[in-house]
Structures are given as structure tokens and as C-alpha cells.
Design a protein around this motif. Sequence first.
Motif, PDB file in Angstrom:
ATOM      1  N   SER A 254       0.737  -1.214   0.051  1.00 30.49           N
ATOM      2  CA  SER A 254      -0.258   0.219  -0.147  1.00 30.49           C
ATOM      3  C   SER A 254       0.705   1.080   0.230  1.00 30.49           C
ATOM      4  CB  SER A 254      -0.873   0.109   1.303  1.00 30.49           C
ATOM      5  OG  SER A 254      -1.984  -1.084   1.206  1.00 30.49           O
ATOM      6  N   ALA A 255       1.973   1.394   0.884  1.00 30.36           N
ATOM      7  CA  ALA A 255       3.129   2.351   0.795  1.00 30.36           C
ATOM      8  C   ALA A 255       3.223   2.096  -0.514  1.00 30.36           C
ATOM      9  CB  ALA A 255       4.070   1.889   2.014  1.00 30.36           C
ATOM     10  N   SER A 268      -9.466   6.254  -5.988  1.00 34.68           N
ATOM     11  CA  SER A 268      -9.972   5.829  -6.026  1.00 34.68           C
ATOM     12  C   SER A 268     -10.077   4.555  -4.707  1.00 34.68           C
ATOM     13  CB  SER A 268     -11.886   6.092  -6.628  1.00 34.68           C
ATOM     14  OG  SER A 268     -11.555   4.636  -7.506  1.00 34.68           O
ATOM     15  N   GLY A 269     -11.176   4.977  -3.535  1.00 33.15           N
ATOM     16  CA  GLY A 269     -10.667   3.842  -2.444  1.00 33.15           C
ATOM     17  C   GLY A 269     -11.234   2.477  -4.062  1.00 33.15           C
ATOM     18  N   LYS A 270     -11.807   2.525  -4.503  1.00 33.39           N
ATOM     19  CA  LYS A 270     -12.297   1.253  -5.320  1.00 33.39           C
ATOM     20  C   LYS A 270     -11.152   1.182  -5.953  1.00 33.39           C
ATOM     21  CE  LYS A 270     -15.838  -0.468  -8.226  1.00 33.39           C
ATOM     22  NZ  LYS A 270     -16.946  -0.713  -9.515  1.00 33.39           N
ATOM     23  N   GLU A 273      -8.489  -0.805  -3.204  1.00 31.62           N
ATOM     24  CA  GLU A 273      -9.252  -1.620  -3.027  1.00 31.62           C
ATOM     25  C   GLU A 273      -8.873  -3.445  -4.541  1.00 31.62           C
ATOM     26  OE1 GLU A 273     -10.623  -4.904  -0.221  1.00 31.62           O
ATOM     27  OE2 GLU A 273     -10.345  -2.809  -0.453  1.00 31.62           O
ATOM     28  N   GLU A 274      -9.124  -2.499  -5.195  1.00 28.84           N
ATOM     29  CA  GLU A 274      -8.680  -3.746  -6.855  1.00 28.84           C
ATOM     30  C   GLU A 274      -7.566  -3.943  -7.198  1.00 28.84           C
ATOM     31  OE1 GLU A 274     -10.011  -3.629 -11.303  1.00 28.84           O
ATOM     32  OE2 GLU A 274     -10.458  -2.242 -10.017  1.00 28.84           O
ATOM     33  N   ARG A 275      -6.312  -2.903  -6.603  1.00 25.91           N
ATOM     34  CA  ARG A 275      -5.300  -3.761  -6.555  1.00 25.91           C
ATOM     35  C   ARG A 275      -4.865  -4.983  -4.995  1.00 25.91           C
ATOM     36  NH1 ARG A 275      -2.759   2.478  -7.264  1.00 25.91           N
ATOM     37  NH2 ARG A 275      -3.500   2.431  -9.408  1.00 25.91           N
ATOM     38  N   LEU A 276      -5.231  -4.247  -3.629  1.00 24.81           N
ATOM     39  CA  LEU A 276      -5.321  -5.194  -2.929  1.00 24.81           C
ATOM     40  C   LEU A 276      -5.939  -6.670  -3.346  1.00 24.81           C
ATOM     41  CD1 LEU A 276      -5.581  -2.763  -0.077  1.00 24.81           C
ATOM     42  CD2 LEU A 276      -3.111  -3.968  -0.467  1.00 24.81           C
ATOM     43  N   ASN A 297      -1.859 -10.903 -13.850  1.00 20.81           N
ATOM     44  CA  ASN A 297      -3.407 -10.495 -13.632  1.00 20.81           C
ATOM     45  C   ASN A 297      -2.759  -8.951 -12.794  1.00 20.81           C
ATOM     46  OD1 ASN A 297      -4.520 -11.757 -15.469  1.00 20.81           O
ATOM     47  ND2 ASN A 297      -5.679 -12.766 -13.152  1.00 20.81           N
ATOM     48  N   MET A 298      -1.944  -9.379 -12.301  1.00 21.91           N
ATOM     49  CA  MET A 298      -1.314  -7.648 -11.478  1.00 21.91           C
ATOM     50  C   MET A 298      -0.178  -7.363 -12.744  1.00 21.91           C
ATOM     51  SD  MET A 298      -0.471  -6.068  -8.940  1.00 21.91           S
ATOM     52  CE  MET A 298      -0.805  -7.352  -7.486  1.00 21.91           C
ATOM     53  N   ARG A 299       0.904  -7.589 -13.927  1.00 25.27           N
ATOM     54  CA  ARG A 299       1.860  -7.329 -14.924  1.00 25.27           C
ATOM     55  C   ARG A 299       0.476  -6.604 -15.910  1.00 25.27           C
ATOM     56  NH1 ARG A 299       2.971  -8.457 -18.965  1.00 25.27           N
ATOM     57  NH2 ARG A 299       1.639 -10.729 -19.420  1.00 25.27           N
ATOM     58  N   LYS A 300      -0.837  -7.127 -15.576  1.00 26.21           N
ATOM     59  CA  LYS A 300      -1.410  -6.783 -16.587  1.00 26.21           C
ATOM     60  C   LYS A 300      -2.445  -5.238 -16.417  1.00 26.21           C
ATOM     61  CE  LYS A 300      -2.378 -10.815 -19.289  1.00 26.21           C
ATOM     62  NZ  LYS A 300      -3.731 -11.101 -19.741  1.00 26.21           N
ATOM     63  N   PHE A 301      -1.923  -5.706 -14.937  1.00 26.85           N
ATOM     64  CA  PHE A 301      -2.868  -3.977 -14.302  1.00 26.85           C
ATOM     65  C   PHE A 301      -2.293  -3.168 -14.079  1.00 26.85           C
ATOM     66  CE2 PHE A 301      -4.683  -2.652 -10.866  1.00 26.85           C
ATOM     67  CZ  PHE A 301      -6.001  -1.943 -10.745  1.00 26.85           C
ATOM     68  N   ASN A 302      -0.857  -3.267 -13.879  1.00 30.69           N
ATOM     69  CA  ASN A 302       0.151  -2.651 -13.452  1.00 30.69           C
ATOM     70  C   ASN A 302       1.301  -2.914 -13.402  1.00 30.69           C
ATOM     71  OD1 ASN A 302       1.842  -0.068 -11.475  1.00 30.69           O
ATOM     72  ND2 ASN A 302      -0.396   0.625 -10.706  1.00 30.69           N
TER      73      ASN A 302
END
Length: 370
Positions: A254-255, A268-270, A273-276, A297-302
Motif C-alpha cells: 500500500s505504501a 479512488s478507494g475502489k 481495493e482492486e489492487r489489493l 493479472n497484476m502485471r497487466k493491471f499495474n
Amino acid sequence: MYVKCSVKGCLWRISARVGRKSTPFLRVATFINEHVHNAQDNLRVEHCSSASLIASIIIDEVNDHIDRRPNDIRKTLERDYGVKLTYKQAYRAKQKALEDIHGRPDQSYMLIPWICERLKETDNKTVAKWVGNTNNTFERAFIAYGCCIEGFIAGARHVLYIDGCHLSGPYKETLLLASAYDADNELLPFAIAIVKGETLEDWTWFSYMIKEIVGSMELTIVSDRHNAIIGVVQAIFGGERHAYCYRHVKENFSAQMIKLNRGKRKTSGKAREERLQYLDAIAYARLDTEFDGAMDNMRKFNPQLFEWLLNHGDVERWALSKFPFKRWDNITTNLAESFNAWMLKERRYNVAQLIHEHREKVACSKHSNE
């Protein structure tokens, strides 16, 4: 005993003394029951605000309610006795009352060797050891009760969750702790140690004492990523058996998210939350194929967070599918936090009283389980 009216010029007074040493009664020697003023007009009386006097008034209340705050003590004394104290006076009075109840901190240190010997005499399976400096002054104490040792070795999963917390009583140092899950998935306290701090030396001593108990048992250690703990577990238990708390990983993740988004439009909070959730999928994946899919999926997302996980995340220490030893889905040190909460009240006592209260709690929990 001599008491007189505090109003200047008033004649009212009484004096009394002990009649005989064998009796608790006082014999009145002088009593002038005459006021030269209207008592209702003189209710505001100056008081002696010494810590000893106030402590003698509040000692029963402090004994029954050790969490009583100085401000609550101030309100009670003003309501019941008309005595007004500052916060500092109330704090000193409470500390004096605690000292009267449990003894001075330096006195409690002197009891540690005796306590350790008595614990071993009571149960020869209990491990109780203390260490002093060149002046034989208390520095560290380690305690593991026989019932806890037997329960862990015979009926618990061989995973220890270790952590440290600060003591808030007169001995403001550190409590190191090790705990496990029992067969009913409940807290099984294994060992505690009272030390100066979470230093490499203190963690080494604590871990060595645990190793002396478990011997050649293959033991998994779960902790936060404290630098001192990492080196100690590597040296004593083997680095491959050191698992990291997923909750602490989440906090670091998160940091990192905040750092990457600094200067950009507020997330946004949403979205956070999606990243977590992507991170949860990586942590709790049971099969390598599930893990690989979650990482993709994490690689594609960020891509930036994905790179951080590869380079700084120590994924093999907390992801279920990557850690080579069993963890039974318990991938956080929440159990250690539960132990901290379980010992919240006792952490405010001096060392001798803390050990006594902890022993009582362990005994009570043992009997309730039986």
C-alpha cells in the motif's frame, strides 16, 4: 493524631493517642467541639496534595481498576472529597499507588532470579532463565511453561509466530513472544522474554532459548520483516523456514502504491481495493498455475507494482504456493497480535507481577481447555 479546624482563629480541635500497643483503638486526649464560624461558609479548604496521601485514598480503586486514567481519578476525588488536582498530581498519585501495590520496579528486578528458580521447582519441564550484567543486575528473563512446551511439541502445528511489543509499566522495555495455534485453532502461548529492546542480541538470545527447547524439530518461524529477526532466524533455524507476515507485506504494498501515485490524480478507494485484491489472489493461490495467473493479472493491471513485487516483495516468503513448508493458510502474524492484546493489562505491571499474572492466565487457559 492531632486534627484542628483549618479556618484561622477557630478553636475546634481533637487529639488522640494509642492507649496500649496491643489494641487498635485510639484514646481521645483533647476535644474542643466549638467552631467560631459558620461551617457552610468555609467548605473550600486547602488540601495537602502529596502523592503518598492521595495514593492512600485511591489505592483500592487503582487495585481494582488498573486502567483508571489520571483524569478519571481527578474527577472522582473532586466529586467525592472536594479535592482538586492537576493531571500531573493525579498521575503521580496513581504511580505511587501502583508502587504500594506491586512494589518498586528495582525491587521487582531483584525477585527475578528467585521467580525463575521457583518456576522450575514447581514444574521441572518449565524453562525459566534470567541473565544479569557484571553487577548481577537483571537484563533479560525467558519463560516457557511445561504445559505449553508439551502442548506445542505433542499436539500443535510446528509453526511459531514471533513478535515484540513495548511494556508500558514501570519497566519500559520490550516483551518478546512466541505463540502457536493449538489443535482447536486457538492461541497457544509458547514463550515470553523480557528484554531491553528488539535488538539483534536480544532476538538471538530469545531464539536460541527456543531452539534449546525444540531441539532438532523442523520449525517454521513467521514474523514481520524486522532486520534483526531475519538474521537470527537464518542463523538458528535456517532462512528457508522463515515466512513473512502477509499483513506487513500488504502494508508495504500500500505504501508503494501511494509512492507511485504521488503527484497524480487522487486514486479512488475502489481502485486501491482492486489492487489489493490482485495481491490477495497472489498470496492465497494454492497451485503454481493459479499463482502464475495471478501474477500475470497484476502485471497487466499495474506493471510498476508487478516489478516491485519481483524485486522487493520476497514473494516466496509469504505466497502459499511458493513457501516450501506447510502454513495451514495462516500467513499473517495476527496470532502474535492476539497475544499482545491478551497481555495488554499485564504489560502495565512491573516485571515480577507481569510474570505472575501471565502464569495465572496460562494456567487458567490450560484448565479451560481440559
